[in-house]
Design a protein around this motif. Structure first.
Motif, short mmCIF file in Angstrom:
data_model
loop_
_atom_site.label_atom_id
_atom_site.label_comp_id
_atom_site.label_asym_id
_atom_site.label_seq_id
_atom_site.Cartn_x
_atom_site.Cartn_y
_atom_site.Cartn_z
N PRO A 1 59.44 91.36 35.70
CA PRO A 1 59.15 90.09 35.27
C PRO A 1 60.10 89.33 34.38
CG PRO A 1 57.68 91.64 34.42
CD PRO A 1 58.77 92.40 34.99
N PRO A 2 60.07 88.18 34.40
CA PRO A 2 60.89 87.46 33.42
C PRO A 2 60.63 87.81 31.73
CG PRO A 2 59.65 85.73 34.37
CD PRO A 2 59.52 87.16 35.22
N PRO A 3 61.56 87.73 31.18
CA PRO A 3 61.21 88.24 29.65
C PRO A 3 60.11 87.08 28.96
CG PRO A 3 63.30 87.71 29.89
CD PRO A 3 62.96 87.80 31.13
N ASP A 4 59.40 87.31 28.06
CA ASP A 4 58.83 86.36 27.20
C ASP A 4 59.68 85.42 26.68
OD1 ASP A 4 56.26 87.33 28.37
OD2 ASP A 4 56.04 88.58 26.54
N PRO A 5 59.21 84.02 26.52
CA PRO A 5 59.82 83.35 25.78
C PRO A 5 60.00 83.58 24.25
CG PRO A 5 58.38 81.99 27.32
CD PRO A 5 58.10 83.47 27.52
N PRO A 6 60.76 83.12 23.61
CA PRO A 6 60.93 83.74 21.98
C PRO A 6 59.81 83.38 21.18
CG PRO A 6 62.95 82.75 22.92
CD PRO A 6 62.24 82.48 23.97
N ILE A 7 59.18 82.22 21.41
CA ILE A 7 58.01 81.74 20.70
C ILE A 7 56.82 82.59 20.84
CG2 ILE A 7 57.06 80.29 22.31
CD1 ILE A 7 56.42 78.44 19.97
N TYR A 8 56.89 83.69 22.06
CA TYR A 8 55.52 84.51 22.18
C TYR A 8 56.03 85.82 21.67
CZ TYR A 8 53.65 81.25 25.65
OH TYR A 8 53.16 80.00 26.18
N THR A 9 57.32 85.77 21.75
CA THR A 9 57.59 87.24 20.96
C THR A 9 57.61 87.00 19.42
OG1 THR A 9 59.31 87.51 22.80
CG2 THR A 9 59.69 88.77 20.48
N GLU A 10 57.92 85.92 18.83
CA GLU A 10 57.67 85.85 17.61
C GLU A 10 56.24 86.08 17.06
OE1 GLU A 10 58.43 85.41 13.55
OE2 GLU A 10 59.90 85.72 15.03
N LEU A 11 55.54 85.12 18.06
CA LEU A 11 54.03 85.37 17.75
C LEU A 11 53.43 86.64 17.87
CD1 LEU A 11 51.17 83.48 17.16
CD2 LEU A 11 51.14 83.43 19.71
N ALA B 1 51.11 91.17 14.91
CA ALA B 1 51.19 92.69 14.73
C ALA B 1 51.15 92.99 12.99
CB ALA B 1 52.39 93.19 15.44
N ASP B 2 52.07 92.09 12.46
CA ASP B 2 52.45 92.45 11.01
C ASP B 2 51.30 92.03 10.27
OD1 ASP B 2 55.13 92.78 11.65
OD2 ASP B 2 55.69 90.72 10.94
N ARG B 3 50.26 91.12 10.72
CA ARG B 3 48.95 91.00 10.01
C ARG B 3 47.98 91.93 10.30
NH1 ARG B 3 49.16 84.19 10.23
NH2 ARG B 3 50.69 84.06 8.59
N GLY B 4 48.24 92.76 11.19
CA GLY B 4 47.45 93.78 11.82
C GLY B 4 46.51 93.42 12.82
#
Length: 77
Positions: A24-34, A39-42
């Protein structure tokens, strides 16, 4: 989707699935950042096991409910 012509001349869309070996195509960068921010906020991430949700959604099973042993008296429940 692929567009095809019918005998009456009307166009029809036909779903043609992609080959199983294509990734599948990779996720757009905005979703990766989200996802990284969540994850950082648990927070729970989509597609990942959530133990808290599994515990909350599990059915309550009382003693004796699924066995041949008698259920306890009401004052022991």
């Amino acid at each position: 989707m692929t567009v095809t012509q019918t005998a009456t001349g009307r166009q029809r869309r036909v779903y043609v699935p992609r080959p199983a070996d294509s990734a599948p195509p990779p996720d757009p960068p905005i979703y990766t950042e989200l996802l990284r921010l969540w994850a950082d906020r648990g927070r729970t991430l989509p597609g990942c096991h959530d133990p808290e949700w599994a515990e909350l959604a599990a059915p309550t099973v009382r003693r004796g409910q699924f066995s041949d042993s008698p259920a306890p008296p009401d004052d022991e429940r």
